[in-house]
Design a protein around this motif. Structure first.
Motif, PDB file in Angstrom:
ATOM      1  N   MET A 112      -9.649 -48.703  13.176  1.00 32.04           N
ATOM      2  CA  MET A 112      -8.257 -48.717  12.698  1.00 32.04           C
ATOM      3  C   MET A 112      -7.615 -50.067  12.991  1.00 32.04           C
ATOM      4  SD  MET A 112      -4.879 -48.306  13.959  1.00 32.04           S
ATOM      5  CE  MET A 112      -4.818 -47.240  15.373  1.00 32.04           C
ATOM      6  N   GLN A 113      -7.866 -50.608  14.195  1.00 39.03           N
ATOM      7  CA  GLN A 113      -7.276 -51.909  14.540  1.00 39.03           C
ATOM      8  C   GLN A 113      -7.792 -53.028  13.637  1.00 39.03           C
ATOM      9  OE1 GLN A 113      -7.981 -51.274  18.888  1.00 39.03           O
ATOM     10  NE2 GLN A 113      -6.223 -52.608  19.023  1.00 39.03           N
ATOM     11  N   ALA A 114      -9.043 -52.922  13.212  1.00 37.14           N
ATOM     12  CA  ALA A 114      -9.601 -53.922  12.287  1.00 37.14           C
ATOM     13  C   ALA A 114      -8.844 -53.870  10.955  1.00 37.14           C
ATOM     14  CB  ALA A 114     -11.092 -53.670  12.077  1.00 37.14           C
ATOM     15  N   GLU A 115      -8.492 -52.663  10.521  1.00 34.70           N
ATOM     16  CA  GLU A 115      -7.713 -52.537   9.270  1.00 34.70           C
ATOM     17  C   GLU A 115      -6.302 -53.113   9.465  1.00 34.70           C
ATOM     18  OE1 GLU A 115      -9.230 -51.893   6.664  1.00 34.70           O
ATOM     19  OE2 GLU A 115     -11.018 -50.884   7.422  1.00 34.70           O
ATOM     20  N   VAL A 116      -5.747 -52.925  10.660  1.00 36.46           N
ATOM     21  CA  VAL A 116      -4.421 -53.481  10.955  1.00 36.46           C
ATOM     22  C   VAL A 116      -4.481 -55.011  10.894  1.00 36.46           C
ATOM     23  CG1 VAL A 116      -2.666 -53.794  12.774  1.00 36.46           C
ATOM     24  CG2 VAL A 116      -3.576 -51.506  12.285  1.00 36.46           C
ATOM     25  N   GLN A 117      -5.569 -55.594  11.382  1.00 34.58           N
ATOM     26  CA  GLN A 117      -5.689 -57.065  11.327  1.00 34.58           C
ATOM     27  C   GLN A 117      -5.708 -57.558   9.881  1.00 34.58           C
ATOM     28  OE1 GLN A 117      -5.004 -59.108  13.721  1.00 34.58           O
ATOM     29  NE2 GLN A 117      -4.763 -57.211  14.866  1.00 34.58           N
ATOM     30  N   LYS A 118      -6.383 -56.811   8.992  1.00 30.38           N
ATOM     31  CA  LYS A 118      -6.382 -57.197   7.564  1.00 30.38           C
ATOM     32  C   LYS A 118      -4.962 -57.111   6.992  1.00 30.38           C
ATOM     33  CE  LYS A 118     -11.016 -55.366   6.886  1.00 30.38           C
ATOM     34  NZ  LYS A 118     -11.729 -54.199   6.326  1.00 30.38           N
ATOM     35  N   LEU A 119      -4.236 -56.088   7.452  1.00 34.03           N
ATOM     36  CA  LEU A 119      -2.847 -55.931   7.010  1.00 34.03           C
ATOM     37  C   LEU A 119      -2.002 -57.123   7.454  1.00 34.03           C
ATOM     38  CD1 LEU A 119      -0.568 -54.124   5.822  1.00 34.03           C
ATOM     39  CD2 LEU A 119      -0.391 -53.043   8.072  1.00 34.03           C
ATOM     40  N   VAL A 120      -2.209 -57.569   8.688  1.00 37.58           N
ATOM     41  CA  VAL A 120      -1.450 -58.713   9.216  1.00 37.58           C
ATOM     42  C   VAL A 120      -1.743 -59.975   8.404  1.00 37.58           C
ATOM     43  CG1 VAL A 120      -1.217 -60.275  11.195  1.00 37.58           C
ATOM     44  CG2 VAL A 120      -1.251 -57.802  11.552  1.00 37.58           C
ATOM     45  N   VAL A 121      -3.013 -60.209   8.109  1.00 36.67           N
ATOM     46  CA  VAL A 121      -3.402 -61.398   7.333  1.00 36.67           C
ATOM     47  C   VAL A 121      -2.719 -61.365   5.966  1.00 36.67           C
ATOM     48  CG1 VAL A 121      -5.338 -62.554   6.186  1.00 36.67           C
ATOM     49  CG2 VAL A 121      -5.586 -61.744   8.550  1.00 36.67           C
ATOM     50  N   ALA A 122      -2.775 -60.206   5.310  1.00 38.54           N
ATOM     51  CA  ALA A 122      -2.172 -60.072   3.979  1.00 38.54           C
ATOM     52  C   ALA A 122      -0.654 -60.259   4.051  1.00 38.54           C
ATOM     53  CB  ALA A 122      -2.511 -58.696   3.396  1.00 38.54           C
ATOM     54  N   ALA A 123      -0.029 -59.676   5.100  1.00 43.59           N
ATOM     55  CA  ALA A 123       1.429 -59.762   5.225  1.00 43.59           C
ATOM     56  C   ALA A 123       1.861 -61.200   5.477  1.00 43.59           C
ATOM     57  CB  ALA A 123       1.910 -58.855   6.366  1.00 43.59           C
ATOM     58  N   ARG A 124       1.111 -61.908   6.338  1.00 51.38           N
ATOM     59  CA  ARG A 124       1.466 -63.300   6.644  1.00 51.38           C
ATOM     60  C   ARG A 124       1.283 -64.198   5.432  1.00 51.38           C
ATOM     61  NH1 ARG A 124      -0.741 -64.173  12.776  1.00 51.38           N
ATOM     62  NH2 ARG A 124       0.793 -62.798  13.754  1.00 51.38           N
ATOM     63  N   ALA A 125       0.312 -63.843   4.585  1.00 51.74           N
ATOM     64  CA  ALA A 125       0.080 -64.631   3.372  1.00 51.74           C
ATOM     65  C   ALA A 125       1.103 -64.291   2.293  1.00 51.74           C
ATOM     66  CB  ALA A 125      -1.340 -64.374   2.856  1.00 51.74           C
ATOM     67  N   GLY A 126       1.895 -63.245   2.527  1.00 52.72           N
ATOM     68  CA  GLY A 126       2.885 -62.825   1.539  1.00 52.72           C
ATOM     69  C   GLY A 126       2.221 -62.270   0.280  1.00 52.72           C
ATOM     70  N   ASP A 127       1.014 -61.710   0.448  1.00 53.35           N
ATOM     71  CA  ASP A 127       0.233 -61.205  -0.686  1.00 53.35           C
ATOM     72  C   ASP A 127       0.464 -59.694  -0.822  1.00 53.35           C
ATOM     73  OD1 ASP A 127      -1.714 -60.285  -2.423  1.00 53.35           O
ATOM     74  OD2 ASP A 127      -3.263 -61.637  -1.658  1.00 53.35           O
ATOM     75  N   GLN A 128       1.420 -59.331  -1.676  1.00 49.46           N
ATOM     76  CA  GLN A 128       1.840 -57.926  -1.766  1.00 49.46           C
ATOM     77  C   GLN A 128       0.715 -56.993  -2.216  1.00 49.46           C
ATOM     78  OE1 GLN A 128       5.621 -57.349  -3.750  1.00 49.46           O
ATOM     79  NE2 GLN A 128       5.343 -55.128  -3.871  1.00 49.46           N
ATOM     80  N   ALA A 129      -0.137 -57.484  -3.136  1.00 49.90           N
ATOM     81  CA  ALA A 129      -1.248 -56.641  -3.615  1.00 49.90           C
ATOM     82  C   ALA A 129      -2.223 -56.364  -2.464  1.00 49.90           C
ATOM     83  CB  ALA A 129      -1.964 -57.327  -4.773  1.00 49.90           C
ATOM     84  N   ALA A 130      -2.535 -57.412  -1.690  1.00 57.03           N
ATOM     85  CA  ALA A 130      -3.459 -57.239  -0.565  1.00 57.03           C
ATOM     86  C   ALA A 130      -2.839 -56.357   0.523  1.00 57.03           C
ATOM     87  CB  ALA A 130      -3.854 -58.595   0.009  1.00 57.03           C
ATOM     88  N   VAL A 131      -1.515 -56.476   0.716  1.00 58.37           N
ATOM     89  CA  VAL A 131      -0.826 -55.601   1.674  1.00 58.37           C
ATOM     90  C   VAL A 131      -0.993 -54.138   1.235  1.00 58.37           C
ATOM     91  CG1 VAL A 131       1.464 -54.848   2.498  1.00 58.37           C
ATOM     92  CG2 VAL A 131       0.861 -57.279   2.548  1.00 58.37           C
ATOM     93  N   GLY A 132      -0.882 -53.918  -0.074  1.00 62.13           N
ATOM     94  CA  GLY A 132      -1.025 -52.557  -0.604  1.00 62.13           C
ATOM     95  C   GLY A 132      -2.389 -51.958  -0.296  1.00 62.13           C
ATOM     96  N   VAL A 133      -3.428 -52.772  -0.491  1.00 61.49           N
ATOM     97  CA  VAL A 133      -4.796 -52.304  -0.224  1.00 61.49           C
ATOM     98  C   VAL A 133      -4.979 -52.046   1.275  1.00 61.49           C
ATOM     99  CG1 VAL A 133      -7.244 -52.965  -0.276  1.00 61.49           C
ATOM    100  CG2 VAL A 133      -5.751 -53.508  -2.234  1.00 61.49           C
ATOM    101  N   ALA A 134      -4.555 -53.025   2.089  1.00 59.62           N
ATOM    102  CA  ALA A 134      -4.773 -52.921   3.540  1.00 59.62           C
ATOM    103  C   ALA A 134      -3.974 -51.766   4.144  1.00 59.62           C
ATOM    104  CB  ALA A 134      -4.395 -54.243   4.213  1.00 59.62           C
ATOM    105  N   ALA A 135      -2.729 -51.582   3.692  1.00 57.37           N
ATOM    106  CA  ALA A 135      -1.897 -50.513   4.258  1.00 57.37           C
ATOM    107  C   ALA A 135      -2.520 -49.142   3.958  1.00 57.37           C
ATOM    108  CB  ALA A 135      -0.474 -50.584   3.696  1.00 57.37           C
ATOM    109  N   ARG A 136      -3.084 -48.998   2.762  1.00 64.21           N
ATOM    110  CA  ARG A 136      -3.734 -47.719   2.442  1.00 64.21           C
ATOM    111  C   ARG A 136      -4.956 -47.490   3.330  1.00 64.21           C
ATOM    112  NH1 ARG A 136      -1.272 -49.362  -2.270  1.00 64.21           N
ATOM    113  NH2 ARG A 136      -0.254 -47.701  -3.469  1.00 64.21           N
ATOM    114  N   SER A 137      -5.678 -48.578   3.641  1.00 67.93           N
ATOM    115  CA  SER A 137      -6.851 -48.439   4.525  1.00 67.93           C
ATOM    116  C   SER A 137      -6.418 -48.039   5.936  1.00 67.93           C
ATOM    117  CB  SER A 137      -7.633 -49.751   4.596  1.00 67.93           C
ATOM    118  OG  SER A 137      -8.139 -50.069   3.327  1.00 67.93           O
ATOM    119  N   VAL A 138      -5.313 -48.616   6.401  1.00 70.71           N
ATOM    120  CA  VAL A 138      -4.794 -48.228   7.722  1.00 70.71           C
ATOM    121  C   VAL A 138      -4.430 -46.739   7.692  1.00 70.71           C
ATOM    122  CG1 VAL A 138      -2.920 -48.522   9.405  1.00 70.71           C
ATOM    123  CG2 VAL A 138      -3.940 -50.543   8.318  1.00 70.71           C
TER     124      VAL A 138
END
Ligand code: HEC
Length: 159
Positions: A112-138
């Protein structure tokens, strides 16, 4: 001035002693309360992100990034409170089976924490599509662990 400084040091030393004491005793009900509090904070900061990516709330990139950053730490807090002394404790929704294989439980937490790290990367990049994918994985990681290891009935709606 100096007196205040030393009093401050003393207070830190004394509180350190109390913390060491608390860790040594590890009252099972305290452990249960602490892990539930950590879980509640995970829900507090993750829930709004999922709400935004699933269109249930307006998307706010700044809040997404802030909450994701908080979650990198918050999602580390619960795990050392899952100790076998809490098996059969009052007011816990954890299945006692987890204590037969705590490394497996911890691996689920790490995933779960690994998925959270992907979410952080996407959020910091301001990539809304990637945030969507990562948040669903979390969300799937939260739901999956609750399904397997607890009697906690709430599930995140991922659609
Ligand atoms: C590795 C397993 C695992 C993962 C991953 C996990 N949880 Fe939990 N969660 C539990 C267990 C076990 C309980 C039951 C705790 C208890 O009552 O002792 C719980 C309980 C909860 C509760 C109820 C707390 C209470 O006051 O009773 C909330 C809220 C929660 N989790 C949120 C989350 C969120 C949000 C995520 C994902 C970001 C998440 N959890 C990920 C295992 C997990």
């Amino acid at each position: 001035m100096k007196k205040g400084f030393f009093a401050g040091i003393l207070a830190v030393v004394i509180s350190g002693v109390f913390v060491a004491e608390a860790l040594a005793q590890a009252n099972p009900n305290t452990l249960v309360n602490q892990r539930k509090s950590a879980m509640a904070l995970q829900g507090k900061y993750f829930g709004p992100i999922l709400g935004m990516v699933t269109g249930r709330a307006p998307y706010d990139a700044a809040i997404v990034q802030r909450n994701a950053d908080y979650l990198t730490v918050i999602t580390k807090l619960a795990w050392d409170d899952f100790q076998s002394t809490t098996a059969g404790a009052e007011r816990t929704q954890t299945k006692d089976d987890i204590y037969k294989d705590l490394p497996k439980f911890k691996a689920t937490a790490d995933a779960m924490q690994a998925e959270v790290q992907k979410l952080v990367v996407a959020a910091r990049a301001g990539d809304q599509a990637a945030v969507g994918v990562a948040a669903r994985s979390v969300a799937r990681a939260c739901n999956g662990c609750h399904e397997d290891n607890s009697n906690f009935k709430f599930r995140f709606r991922i659609e």
